[in-house]
Design a protein around this motif. Structure first.
Motif, PDB file in Angstrom:
ATOM      1  N   TYR A   1       0.835  -1.203   0.000  1.00 20.88           N
ATOM      2  CA  TYR A   1       0.000   0.000   0.000  1.00 20.88           C
ATOM      3  C   TYR A   1       0.872   1.256   0.000  1.00 20.88           C
ATOM      4  O   TYR A   1       0.586   2.221  -0.720  1.00 20.88           O
TER       5      TYR A   1
ATOM      6  N   ILE B   1       3.722   1.709  -1.239  1.00 19.23           N
ATOM      7  CA  ILE B   1       4.337   1.928  -2.553  1.00 19.23           C
ATOM      8  C   ILE B   1       3.373   2.672  -3.472  1.00 19.23           C
ATOM      9  O   ILE B   1       3.795   3.478  -4.303  1.00 19.23           O
ATOM     10  N   THR B   2       2.072   2.453  -3.299  1.00 18.15           N
ATOM     11  CA  THR B   2       1.092   3.086  -4.185  1.00 18.15           C
ATOM     12  C   THR B   2       0.790   4.528  -3.813  1.00 18.15           C
ATOM     13  O   THR B   2       0.218   5.260  -4.612  1.00 18.15           O
ATOM     14  N   VAL B   3       1.142   4.957  -2.604  1.00 20.96           N
ATOM     15  CA  VAL B   3       0.877   6.335  -2.175  1.00 20.96           C
ATOM     16  C   VAL B   3       1.814   7.272  -2.929  1.00 20.96           C
ATOM     17  O   VAL B   3       3.012   7.027  -3.005  1.00 20.96           O
ATOM     18  N   ARG B   4       1.262   8.341  -3.477  1.00 26.16           N
ATOM     19  CA  ARG B   4       2.075   9.283  -4.249  1.00 26.16           C
ATOM     20  C   ARG B   4       1.962  10.691  -3.667  1.00 26.16           C
ATOM     21  O   ARG B   4       1.416  11.604  -4.278  1.00 26.16           O
ATOM     22  N   ASP B   5       2.462  10.870  -2.457  1.00 30.77           N
ATOM     23  CA  ASP B   5       2.524  12.216  -1.876  1.00 30.77           C
ATOM     24  C   ASP B   5       3.736  12.287  -0.962  1.00 30.77           C
ATOM     25  O   ASP B   5       4.590  11.408  -0.957  1.00 30.77           O
TER      26      ASP B   5
ATOM     27  N   GLN C   1       4.963   9.310   1.450  1.00 32.90           N
ATOM     28  CA  GLN C   1       5.306   7.979   0.944  1.00 32.90           C
ATOM     29  C   GLN C   1       6.579   7.436   1.573  1.00 32.90           C
ATOM     30  O   GLN C   1       6.619   6.272   2.000  1.00 32.90           O
TER      31      GLN C   1
END
Length: 133
Positions: A49, A51-55, A58
């Motif tokens: 999960y 890895i998928t966060v883009r802010d 992360q």
């Protein structure tokens, strides 16, 4: 008229550890293994999960996930150490060797996760006092 009795029950060997009425060949899943499996699956899912966060959060999320993975792999290595000891006492050399190899891989993974977490936390902190920039 002859009375038929039930066939005799095969002799059971007493288990050296645990319930003496249970045969030696059958071993149930221990709560420790179950706990470690759930913890490993949960921590890998958390890192996936993160890895998928883009802010901006992360890198700290990945760092905390790496710390949790290091704890889980360290616990797995300690559990394998105990199981290797028990298998050695029961004179089960092949099992002891396989569990020891698994424990060694878990210890290496714990060290790698801890090193990765340290690097990620250093990256998340940005330039410190006296650092570049």
């Amino acid at each position: 008229m002859t009375s038929r009795s039930a066939p005799p029950e095969p002799p059971r060997m007493a288990s050296p550890i645990g319930d003496p009425s249970r045969p030696v060949g059958r071993r149930g899943v221990s709560p420790g293994v179950l706990f470690l499996a759930v913890a490993l699956i949960g921590s890998v899912a958390y890192v996936a999960y993160a890895i998928t966060v883009r802010d901006a959060s992360q890198i700290p999320l990945l760092g905390s996930g790496a710390v949790v993975l290091a704890i889980v792999f360290g616990a797995l290595a300690a559990y394998c150490l105990r199981e290797t000891w028990r298998a050695g006492l029961e004179d089960r050399g092949r099992r002891a060797l396989l569990i020891a190899l698994l424990g060694g891989v878990a210890a290496i993974a714990a060290s790698g996760c801890l090193a990765g977490a340290l690097i990620l936390f250093l990256l998340a902190g940005g330039p410190g006092p006296g650092g570049p920039g």
